[in-house]
Design an enzyme around this catalytic site. Structure first.
Site, PDB file in Angstrom:
ATOM      1  N   SER A  40       0.851  -1.184   0.000  1.00  0.00           N
ATOM      2  CA  SER A  40       0.000   0.000   0.000  1.00  0.00           C
ATOM      3  C   SER A  40       0.892   1.241   0.000  1.00  0.00           C
ATOM      4  CB  SER A  40      -0.973  -0.046   1.170  1.00  0.00           C
ATOM      5  OG  SER A  40      -2.030   0.859   0.966  1.00  0.00           O
ATOM      6  N   ASP A 127      -8.734  -5.219  -5.791  1.00  0.00           N
ATOM      7  CA  ASP A 127      -8.375  -4.148  -4.859  1.00  0.00           C
ATOM      8  C   ASP A 127      -9.263  -2.929  -5.112  1.00  0.00           C
ATOM      9  OD1 ASP A 127      -7.189  -2.168  -3.303  1.00  0.00           O
ATOM     10  OD2 ASP A 127      -5.156  -2.790  -3.807  1.00  0.00           O
ATOM     11  N   HIS A 159      -7.042  -5.785  -1.473  1.00  0.00           N
ATOM     12  CA  HIS A 159      -5.982  -4.889  -1.012  1.00  0.00           C
ATOM     13  C   HIS A 159      -5.179  -5.611   0.068  1.00  0.00           C
ATOM     14  CE1 HIS A 159      -4.037  -1.002  -0.719  1.00  0.00           C
ATOM     15  NE2 HIS A 159      -4.102  -1.089   0.598  1.00  0.00           N
TER      16      HIS A 159
END
Length: 181
Positions: A40, A127, A159
Site C-alpha cells: 500500500s 483491490d 488490497h
C-alpha cells in the site's frame, strides 16, 4: 501525521534513505545489497525508492503499491469520499492543475526511466483502494524503458493477501513483463 502533509516522496522518503545511510555508516548493511519492500503506502515508498533515489536500493517489491497519486484519488472507492479532503492535504488535489502537476512529480509512474534495479509488483485484481491498473501501468512504463520488472496479479486477492486462497501461487491470470532483449 501532520508532519507528513505534502511530504510524500519528500521527508517521508528521506526518513528511509537516512536510515539506510545510518546503517551503512555503522557497518550493519552493505549499501550495494539493500532492498526496499512494502505494501500500500509501503509499496508506493518502494517505488519512490527506485525512481526518486536511483541506485540507493538494489531492488524493490511493491505490493498493492500506488504509482500514480492523481489516479489514486480520481479512482477512489465511494467510501473514501469523506476522507478525500484529508488525502488531498497529504498529496494534493488532482482537480487543481498546479497541485496535479506536483502530484505527477512525486508519482513513480512518471519516473520509470530512472530505475536502476529490478522491481517485483504484486497486486490483487479486486483491490478497491489501489486499483490493480496502478501496477499494470507501472510495469508497462518500466518495460517501455527496458527496466527489469515482474508483475504478478492475484485473481482472488483484494488490497492485501489476507485470505488463504490469495496466498496461493498465482493463477493463469498472472502477467509477467520482462524488458525486451
Amino acid at each position: 501525521m501532520e508532519a507528513a502533509q505534502g511530504e510524500f516522496a519528500g521527508k517521508m522518503h528521506s526518513d528511509l534513505t537516512d536510515s539506510v545511510d545510518a546503517l551503512t555508516a555503522q557497518g550493519v548493511v552493505d549499501p550495494q545489497r539493500v532492498a526496499i519492500s512494502g505494501a500500500s503506502y509501503g509499496g508506493y515508498a518502494s517505488l519512490v525508492g527506485m525512481t526518486h533515489t536511483p541506485g540507493k536500493f538494489r531492488c524493490a517489491i511493491s505490493t498493492v503499491g500506488v504509482s500514480d497519486l492523481a489516479a489514486l484519488l480520481n479512482d477512489a472507492p465511494p467510501y473514501w469520499e469523506l476522507d478525500k479532503p484529508k488525502w488531498m492535504r497529504y498529496v494534493g488535489n488532482p482537480a487543481d492543475p498546479a497541485q496535479r502537476f506536483a502530484m505527477l512529480e512525486i508519482s513513480p509512474l512518471f519516473k520509470a526511466d530512472r530505475v536502476q534495479g529490478p522491481i517485483l509488483l504484486m497486486h490483487g485484481v479486486h483491490d478497491p483502494r489501489v486499483k490493480f491498473s496502478q501496477s499494470v501501468q507501472m510495469a508497462q512504463a518500466l518495460r517501455s524503458h527496458g527496466k527489469p520488472v515482474e508483475l504478478v496479479l492475484f485473481d482472488k486477492a483484494s488490497h492485501g493477501f489476507h485470505r488463504w486462497q490469495a496466498k496461493m501461487v498465482p493463477t493463469a491470470k498472472q502477467k509477467t513483463f520482462w524488458p525486451a532483449a
